[in-house]
Design a protein around this motif. Structure first.
Motif, PDB file in Angstrom:
ATOM      1  N   GLU A  26       0.817  -1.212   0.000  1.00 31.34           N
ATOM      2  CA  GLU A  26       0.000   0.000   0.000  1.00 31.34           C
ATOM      3  C   GLU A  26       0.854   1.267   0.000  1.00 31.34           C
ATOM      4  OE1 GLU A  26      -3.251   0.195  -0.268  1.00 31.34           O
ATOM      5  OE2 GLU A  26      -3.627  -1.963  -0.241  1.00 31.34           O
ATOM      6  N   GLY A  27       2.165   1.124   0.115  1.00 30.13           N
ATOM      7  CA  GLY A  27       3.037   2.280  -0.002  1.00 30.13           C
ATOM      8  C   GLY A  27       3.821   2.657   1.235  1.00 30.13           C
ATOM      9  N   ALA A  28       3.614   1.943   2.349  1.00 28.85           N
ATOM     10  CA  ALA A  28       4.342   2.269   3.579  1.00 28.85           C
ATOM     11  C   ALA A  28       5.755   1.700   3.538  1.00 28.85           C
ATOM     12  CB  ALA A  28       3.600   1.704   4.786  1.00 28.85           C
ATOM     13  N   ALA A  29       6.672   2.397   4.199  1.00 25.21           N
ATOM     14  CA  ALA A  29       7.997   1.828   4.462  1.00 25.21           C
ATOM     15  C   ALA A  29       7.864   1.000   5.727  1.00 25.21           C
ATOM     16  CB  ALA A  29       9.020   2.939   4.653  1.00 25.21           C
ATOM     17  N   VAL A  30       8.331  -0.239   5.706  1.00 24.81           N
ATOM     18  CA  VAL A  30       8.101  -1.128   6.837  1.00 24.81           C
ATOM     19  C   VAL A  30       9.413  -1.611   7.451  1.00 24.81           C
ATOM     20  CG1 VAL A  30       5.837  -1.889   6.021  1.00 24.81           C
ATOM     21  CG2 VAL A  30       7.872  -3.159   5.331  1.00 24.81           C
ATOM     22  N   ALA A  31       9.438  -1.618   8.779  1.00 24.53           N
ATOM     23  CA  ALA A  31      10.548  -2.191   9.536  1.00 24.53           C
ATOM     24  C   ALA A  31      10.061  -3.512  10.110  1.00 24.53           C
ATOM     25  CB  ALA A  31      10.986  -1.249  10.645  1.00 24.53           C
ATOM     26  N   LEU A  32      10.779  -4.575   9.852  1.00 23.79           N
ATOM     27  CA  LEU A  32      10.381  -5.930  10.251  1.00 23.79           C
ATOM     28  C   LEU A  32      11.173  -6.342  11.479  1.00 23.79           C
ATOM     29  CD1 LEU A  32      10.690  -7.459   6.664  1.00 23.79           C
ATOM     30  CD2 LEU A  32       8.719  -6.256   7.636  1.00 23.79           C
ATOM     31  N   LEU A  33      10.485  -6.600  12.579  1.00 21.93           N
ATOM     32  CA  LEU A  33      11.172  -6.945  13.825  1.00 21.93           C
ATOM     33  C   LEU A  33      10.754  -8.322  14.295  1.00 21.93           C
ATOM     34  CD1 LEU A  33      11.793  -4.561  16.816  1.00 21.93           C
ATOM     35  CD2 LEU A  33      11.082  -6.918  17.208  1.00 21.93           C
ATOM     36  N   ALA A  34      11.738  -9.162  14.547  1.00 27.31           N
ATOM     37  CA  ALA A  34      11.530 -10.502  15.100  1.00 27.31           C
ATOM     38  C   ALA A  34      12.915 -11.052  15.438  1.00 27.31           C
ATOM     39  CB  ALA A  34      10.812 -11.419  14.111  1.00 27.31           C
ATOM     40  N   ARG A  35      12.959 -12.235  16.015  1.00 25.06           N
ATOM     41  CA  ARG A  35      14.249 -12.812  16.387  1.00 25.06           C
ATOM     42  C   ARG A  35      14.960 -13.489  15.221  1.00 25.06           C
ATOM     43  NH1 ARG A  35      13.367 -16.935  20.917  1.00 25.06           N
ATOM     44  NH2 ARG A  35      11.492 -17.345  19.674  1.00 25.06           N
ATOM     45  N   ARG A  36      14.209 -14.029  14.272  1.00 26.23           N
ATOM     46  CA  ARG A  36      14.806 -14.841  13.209  1.00 26.23           C
ATOM     47  C   ARG A  36      15.265 -13.953  12.051  1.00 26.23           C
ATOM     48  NH1 ARG A  36      10.067 -19.299  12.903  1.00 26.23           N
ATOM     49  NH2 ARG A  36       8.846 -17.372  13.065  1.00 26.23           N
ATOM     50  N   ALA A  37      16.530 -13.574  12.103  1.00 24.80           N
ATOM     51  CA  ALA A  37      17.086 -12.633  11.142  1.00 24.80           C
ATOM     52  C   ALA A  37      16.995 -13.156   9.709  1.00 24.80           C
ATOM     53  CB  ALA A  37      18.541 -12.336  11.492  1.00 24.80           C
ATOM     54  N   ASP A  38      17.221 -14.448   9.511  1.00 25.40           N
ATOM     55  CA  ASP A  38      17.213 -14.994   8.156  1.00 25.40           C
ATOM     56  C   ASP A  38      15.849 -14.826   7.497  1.00 25.40           C
ATOM     57  OD1 ASP A  38      16.152 -16.810  10.019  1.00 25.40           O
ATOM     58  OD2 ASP A  38      16.709 -18.565   8.829  1.00 25.40           O
ATOM     59  N   ARG A  39      14.786 -15.084   8.254  1.00 25.42           N
ATOM     60  CA  ARG A  39      13.442 -14.930   7.694  1.00 25.42           C
ATOM     61  C   ARG A  39      13.118 -13.471   7.416  1.00 25.42           C
ATOM     62  NH1 ARG A  39       8.856 -19.112   9.696  1.00 25.42           N
ATOM     63  NH2 ARG A  39      10.064 -21.037   9.548  1.00 25.42           N
ATOM     64  N   LEU A  40      13.546 -12.599   8.313  1.00 29.07           N
ATOM     65  CA  LEU A  40      13.296 -11.169   8.110  1.00 29.07           C
ATOM     66  C   LEU A  40      13.994 -10.680   6.849  1.00 29.07           C
ATOM     67  CD1 LEU A  40      13.646  -9.631  11.697  1.00 29.07           C
ATOM     68  CD2 LEU A  40      11.563 -10.335  10.504  1.00 29.07           C
ATOM     69  N   GLU A  41      15.238 -11.096   6.649  1.00 26.15           N
ATOM     70  CA  GLU A  41      15.992 -10.665   5.477  1.00 26.15           C
ATOM     71  C   GLU A  41      15.322 -11.140   4.189  1.00 26.15           C
ATOM     72  OE1 GLU A  41      18.338  -8.611   5.358  1.00 26.15           O
ATOM     73  OE2 GLU A  41      19.252  -8.558   7.353  1.00 26.15           O
ATOM     74  N   LYS A  42      14.822 -12.366   4.198  1.00 29.01           N
ATOM     75  CA  LYS A  42      14.159 -12.898   3.007  1.00 29.01           C
ATOM     76  C   LYS A  42      12.868 -12.139   2.721  1.00 29.01           C
ATOM     77  CE  LYS A  42      16.032 -17.595   3.412  1.00 29.01           C
ATOM     78  NZ  LYS A  42      15.718 -19.030   3.704  1.00 29.01           N
TER      79      LYS A  42
END
Length: 247
Positions: A26-42
């Protein structure tokens, strides 16, 4: 959602990943926070490849220092956030006497203390944003916070606490221009919350999900996108989403 900056906790999978993907679309810039860095990067890579803006911010919501470091990184890379989605959570369906102490402590830590940690640390940036633009705090609770079910005493209590916190926070920050929404999903498919159920209970849950059928994570994300896109003077303070056949 153009020009909005969102932080989503528990973004590595399920509802959190679906919300992040939808908001970015929808156009937002999103910051993804969680413990599993590999999944966040993907996930961040998929969003960027589709034309969106996303950054991976590995952190543990239970660890204040970890969240504070994440907040500094978000501030440096994206600036002030104006949308916080507290979605990180754990579920255990075990008779009260059978749940080991370390497990119920971890559940309460993630579901309640994690939300408190993240909200406290990001509240100043939300207040700054609210001075000039639409600003939202969305807490993903559960209908389990108001329904009494065997084996869900600790999980339900944690969600009841989250629901109360949402309502009390709305009173405290309404004057700052921050909208607070307590989102209460019912039976939902496409998440990892039930992955650690005993085999017999897992089979029962799978059968219920099929027979209802369960709502899906992207349907919850669609609702979140709707809630936070309302006119600035409108606050959908409590929203329940559940399968049409669930009672």
């Amino acid at each position: 959602m153009t020009n909005r900056v969102a932080l989503i906790t528990g973004a590595a999978s399920g509802i959190g990943a679906a919300i992040a993907t939808r908001l970015a679309h929808e156009g937002a810039a999103v910051a993804l926070l969680a413990r599993r860095a590999d999944r966040l990067e993907k996930l961040a890579a998929r969003i960027v490849e589709s034309g969106g803006t996303a950054i991976a911010v590995p952190a543990d919501v239970v660890d204040e220092e970890s969240v504070a470091a994440a907040a500094a990184q978000v501030q440096e890379r994206l600036g002030d956030i104006d949308l916080l989605v507290n979605n990180a959570g754990l579920m255990k369906v075990v008779p009260f006497e059978a749940l080991p102490a370390e497990q119920w402590r971890r559940l309460i830590d993630v579901n309640v203390n994690g939300m408190i940690n993240v909200t406290r640390i990001f509240l100043p940036t939300l207040k700054r944003s609210a001075a000039t633009k639409t600003t939202d705090l969305v807490n993903v609770s559960s209908i389990a916070g108001e329904r009494f079910m065997a084996g869900m005493a600790t999980y339900g209590a944690s969600k009841a606490a989250l629901t109360y916190l949402s309502r009390a926070l709305r009173i405290e920050v309404a004057g700052d221009g921050i909208r607070v929404t307590n989102l209460e999903p019912g039976m939902t498919g496409g998440t990892e919350l039930a992955d650690e159920f005993p085999a017999d209970l897992q089979a029962m849950v799978d059968e219920i999900r099929t027979s209802l059928p369960a709502i899906q994570a992207d349907e919850v994300a669609d609702l979140v996108a709707y809630v936070v896109s309302r006119p600035r003077n409108v606050n959908l303070s409590r929203v329940v989403i559940q399968p049409a056949k669930e009672i």
